[in-house]
Write an enzyme that holds these catalytic residues in place. Structure first.
Site, PDB file in Angstrom:
ATOM      1  N   ARG A 131       0.760  -1.264   0.062  1.00 55.56           N
ATOM      2  CA  ARG A 131      -0.102  -0.062  -0.060  1.00 55.56           C
ATOM      3  C   ARG A 131       0.852   1.129   0.042  1.00 55.56           C
ATOM      4  NH1 ARG A 131      -3.523  -1.395   5.143  1.00 55.56           N
ATOM      5  NH2 ARG A 131      -1.581  -2.479   5.605  1.00 55.56           N
ATOM      6  N   LYS A 155       1.959   2.137   7.216  1.00 53.96           N
ATOM      7  CA  LYS A 155       2.631   1.334   8.299  1.00 53.96           C
ATOM      8  C   LYS A 155       3.494   2.368   9.084  1.00 53.96           C
ATOM      9  CE  LYS A 155       1.415  -2.146   8.920  1.00 53.96           C
ATOM     10  NZ  LYS A 155       0.386  -2.743   9.720  1.00 53.96           N
ATOM     11  N   TYR A 213      -0.412   4.724  10.626  1.00 54.66           N
ATOM     12  CA  TYR A 213      -0.880   3.835  11.497  1.00 54.66           C
ATOM     13  C   TYR A 213       0.620   3.739  12.478  1.00 54.66           C
ATOM     14  CZ  TYR A 213      -4.843   2.173   9.102  1.00 54.66           C
ATOM     15  OH  TYR A 213      -6.283   2.060   8.515  1.00 54.66           O
ATOM     16  N   GLU A 245      -4.949   5.010  14.158  1.00 55.47           N
ATOM     17  CA  GLU A 245      -5.986   4.305  14.688  1.00 55.47           C
ATOM     18  C   GLU A 245      -6.559   4.930  15.656  1.00 55.47           C
ATOM     19  OE1 GLU A 245      -2.682   3.859  14.329  1.00 55.47           O
ATOM     20  OE2 GLU A 245      -1.674   3.360  16.506  1.00 55.47           O
ATOM     21  N   ASP A 257      -5.669  -9.802  14.823  1.00 61.11           N
ATOM     22  CA  ASP A 257      -4.704  -8.790  15.296  1.00 61.11           C
ATOM     23  C   ASP A 257      -4.829  -8.139  16.687  1.00 61.11           C
ATOM     24  OD1 ASP A 257      -7.111  -7.596  14.913  1.00 61.11           O
ATOM     25  OD2 ASP A 257      -6.649  -5.796  13.804  1.00 61.11           O
TER      26      ASP A 257
HETATM   27  N1  LIG Z   1      -6.928  -9.348  10.346  1.00 59.62           N
HETATM   28  C1  LIG Z   1      -7.059  -8.095   9.951  1.00 59.62           C
HETATM   29  O1  LIG Z   1      -6.442  -7.958   8.670  1.00 59.62           O
HETATM   30  C2  LIG Z   1      -7.759  -7.037  10.139  1.00 59.62           C
HETATM   31  C3  LIG Z   1      -8.345  -6.283   9.446  1.00 59.62           C
HETATM   32  C4  LIG Z   1      -9.281  -5.170   9.811  1.00 59.62           C
HETATM   33  C5  LIG Z   1      -9.674  -5.457  10.994  1.00 59.62           C
HETATM   34  N2  LIG Z   1      -9.466  -6.420  11.751  1.00 59.62           N
HETATM   35  C6  LIG Z   1      -9.806  -6.788  13.333  1.00 59.62           C
HETATM   36  O2  LIG Z   1     -11.082  -7.325  13.207  1.00 59.62           O
HETATM   37  C7  LIG Z   1     -11.692  -7.292  14.411  1.00 59.62           C
HETATM   38  C8  LIG Z   1     -13.165  -6.564  14.291  1.00 59.62           C
HETATM   39  O3  LIG Z   1     -13.272  -5.299  13.732  1.00 59.62           O
HETATM   40  P1  LIG Z   1     -14.477  -4.331  13.568  1.00 59.62           P
HETATM   41  O4  LIG Z   1     -14.014  -3.277  13.011  1.00 59.62           O
HETATM   42  O5  LIG Z   1     -15.472  -5.273  13.012  1.00 59.62           O
HETATM   43  O6  LIG Z   1     -14.814  -4.076  15.071  1.00 59.62           O
HETATM   44  P2  LIG Z   1     -16.448  -3.559  15.281  1.00 59.62           P
HETATM   45  O7  LIG Z   1     -16.247  -2.851  16.722  1.00 59.62           O
HETATM   46  O8  LIG Z   1     -17.195  -2.900  14.420  1.00 59.62           O
HETATM   47  O9  LIG Z   1     -17.409  -4.896  15.725  1.00 59.62           O
HETATM   48  C9  LIG Z   1     -16.990  -5.840  16.646  1.00 59.62           C
HETATM   49  C10 LIG Z   1     -18.200  -6.693  17.103  1.00 59.62           C
HETATM   50  O10 LIG Z   1     -17.848  -7.655  18.061  1.00 59.62           O
HETATM   51  C11 LIG Z   1     -18.791  -7.900  18.950  1.00 59.62           C
HETATM   52  N3  LIG Z   1     -18.529  -8.294  20.233  1.00 59.62           N
HETATM   53  C12 LIG Z   1     -17.791  -8.139  21.164  1.00 59.62           C
HETATM   54  N4  LIG Z   1     -17.731  -8.901  21.988  1.00 59.62           N
HETATM   55  C13 LIG Z   1     -18.534  -9.859  21.767  1.00 59.62           C
HETATM   56  C14 LIG Z   1     -18.904 -11.173  22.244  1.00 59.62           C
HETATM   57  N5  LIG Z   1     -18.323 -11.764  23.485  1.00 59.62           N
HETATM   58  N6  LIG Z   1     -19.759 -12.038  21.516  1.00 59.62           N
HETATM   59  C15 LIG Z   1     -20.099 -11.692  20.352  1.00 59.62           C
HETATM   60  N7  LIG Z   1     -19.867 -10.404  19.578  1.00 59.62           N
HETATM   61  C16 LIG Z   1     -19.086  -9.614  20.468  1.00 59.62           C
HETATM   62  C17 LIG Z   1     -19.326  -6.233  19.255  1.00 59.62           C
HETATM   63  O11 LIG Z   1     -20.713  -6.146  19.784  1.00 59.62           O
HETATM   64  C18 LIG Z   1     -19.225  -5.471  17.835  1.00 59.62           C
HETATM   65  O12 LIG Z   1     -20.356  -5.873  17.272  1.00 59.62           O
HETATM   66  C19 LIG Z   1     -10.724  -6.090  15.313  1.00 59.62           C
HETATM   67  O13 LIG Z   1     -10.069  -6.894  16.179  1.00 59.62           O
HETATM   68  C20 LIG Z   1     -10.092  -5.766  14.316  1.00 59.62           C
HETATM   69  O14 LIG Z   1      -8.824  -4.941  14.694  1.00 59.62           O
HETATM   70  C21 LIG Z   1      -8.406  -7.354  11.536  1.00 59.62           C
END
Ligand SMILES: NC(=O)c1ccc[n+]([C@@H]2O[C@H](COP(=O)([O-])OP(=O)(O)OC[C@H]3O[C@@H](n4cnc5c(N)ncnc54)[C@H](O)[C@@H]3O)[C@@H](O)[C@H]2O)c1
Length: 385
Positions: free
Chosen positions: A15, A75, A94, A118, A270
């Site tokens: 990116r 990054k 970030y 972030e 992550d």
């Molecule tokens: N791996 C990657 O490349 C990558 C990329 C982007 C985001 N992410 C990660 O993905 C994850 C989700 O991000 P997001 O933007 O969707 O977050 P978000 O806050 O929009 O959604 C998270 C959801 O999880 C729910 N939740 C929390 N605890 C819970 C539980 N015990 N049971 C069921 N649901 C529960 C919340 O109510 C919420 O609706 C984060 O950890 C983010 O950092 C990873």
């Protein structure tokens, strides 16, 4: 303002911090943009496009960092970039400082103004510069899951949409936020049977309204999750508890009841992941098996689609970069309390409390470092937001 755009040098990072359109917006506003040659090549933006957008192209990262009063990146800086950072320079990228002691030390010692994507918030208190990457990762999760469900890729040989006479695959998405909703959109589009689990009942109501009868919703509990995943072909981990490690919702014991060859895409990796067996993987070695279930746990999924991700990221970051360039740093953060929350380091002080706490270092409120006049500007801006 002089803006620098270096090429990203982290492993497998393609990116870039600004598209040619972003550069054009900055140069149209009267700013000088210095772009490292081939900075955008990994995202499909040739150097000529930046030149046409009014940038000055420089041959080395050293030159770009030396020119830029504000450096726009994707990054966090890594070791070869540390010596390029200098006092008073503004770094917009970030940063993810909480686990990164060395980078924090470097930013403080070098008195860099570190504005982290972030931790910037919008008026609703959400994180507008994290959302686009969650959208990308959520949509990718189902695409990747479909691919690994194919037999030759190690999965149980199931087609997501099924065919007439054969049921569609079952997908369980744990967490119905940005990642979960975007995963559901693709899964529904591919004809899968989708269940979304969330602990927030209001969120489940919204999802029910959005998707109508095309998905099932399930209130989160160990019992409900165990039951749902026992029949799943694909499980997507998408939970987030802001500022905390992801809750561990699927245990190794539960996995013993998941069909062999089913696939887990734990996007929440992550933050530690929400599956007990999750461990971070990379694009070059993305999967492993535990309990007969294929795990995909890549911590930077959007890196696989750098062109889409660069567009999505810069759509969100550019308005902030423009605000900083147009108004200057102090006035920009004074006029936008959400942008002010992005300031993690300033003039050798750690100005973001959660990072200070995570590292056991002293926290200094930004207003204390900025001094009286600027503090007034900032607090009056906050009360009017
Ligand atoms: N791996 C990657 O490349 C990558 C990329 C982007 C985001 N992410 C990660 O993905 C994850 C989700 O991000 P997001 O933007 O969707 O977050 P978000 O806050 O929009 O959604 C998270 C959801 O999880 C729910 N939740 C929390 N605890 C819970 C539980 N015990 N049971 C069921 N649901 C529960 C919340 O109510 C919420 O609706 C984060 O950890 C983010 O950092 C990873």
């Amino acid at each position: 303002m002089k803006v620098g755009l270096p090429k990203e040098i982290k492993d497998n990072e393609y990116r870039v911090g600004l598209t040619p359109a972003g550069v054009r917006a900055l140069t149209d506003a009267g700013h000088a943009v210095f772009v490292e040659r081939d900075a955008g090549a990994g995202s499909g933006f040739e150097t000529e496009l930046y030149q046409q957008a009014g940038a000055t192209v420089l041959g080395s990262a050293d030159d770009v960092w030396a020119e830029g009063e504000m450096i726009v990146k994707v990054k966090e800086p890594i070791a070869p970039e540390y010596p390029r950072m200098r006092e008073g320079q503004l770094l917009f990228t970030y940063l993810h400082l909480a686990p990164d002691r060395e980078l924090t030390k470097q930013l403080l010692e070098r008195k860099v103004t570190g504005v982290a994507y972030e931790t910037i918030e919008d008026r609703k208190g959400t994180l507008p510069l994290l959302t686009p990457m969650s959208e990308v990762a959520g949509r990718m999760a189902v695409q990747v899951g479909a691919q690994y469900l194919e037999k030759m890729n190690g999965g149980r040989g199931v087609l997501l949409g099924g065919v007439p006479g054969v049921p569609a695959a079952r997908i369980v998405i744990i967490g119905g936020g940005v990642v979960g909703t975007n995963a559901a959109k693709i899964a529904v589009g591919m004809g899968a049977q989708v269940t979304i689990v969330d602990k927030n009942l209001d969120r489940l109501r919204e999802l029910d309204d959005i998707f109508l009868s095309k998905i099932s919703t399930l209130a989160s509990s160990a019992y409900a999750i165990h039951g749902a995943i026992s029949e799943a072909d694909l499980i997507v981990g998408a939970v987030l508890v802001p500022g905390a490690a992801a809750p561990m919702l699927v245990t190794r014991t539960m996995l013993k009841d998941v069909p062999n060859g089913a696939v887990i895409v734990d996007v929440a990796v992550d933050q530690g992941g929400c599956i007990e067996t999750t461990r971070p993987t990379t694009h070059s070695n993305p999967t492993f098996y535990e309990e007969g279930v294929l795990h995909y746990c890549v911590a930077n999924m959007p890196g696989a689609v750098p062109r889409t991700s660069t567009f999505a990221l810069t759509n969100a970051t550019l308005p902030y970069a423009l605000r900083i360039a147009n108004r200057g740093f102090v006035d920009a953060i004074g006029s936008d309390p959400g942008l002010k929350l992005g300031v993690n380091t300033y003039a050798g002080k750690l100005t973001y409390e959660a990072v200070a706490e995570a590292q056991g270092l002293d926290f200094t409120p930004l207003d204390d470092v900025l001094g009286g006049a600027s503090s007034q500007t900032i607090s009056s801006a906050r009360s009017s937001s």
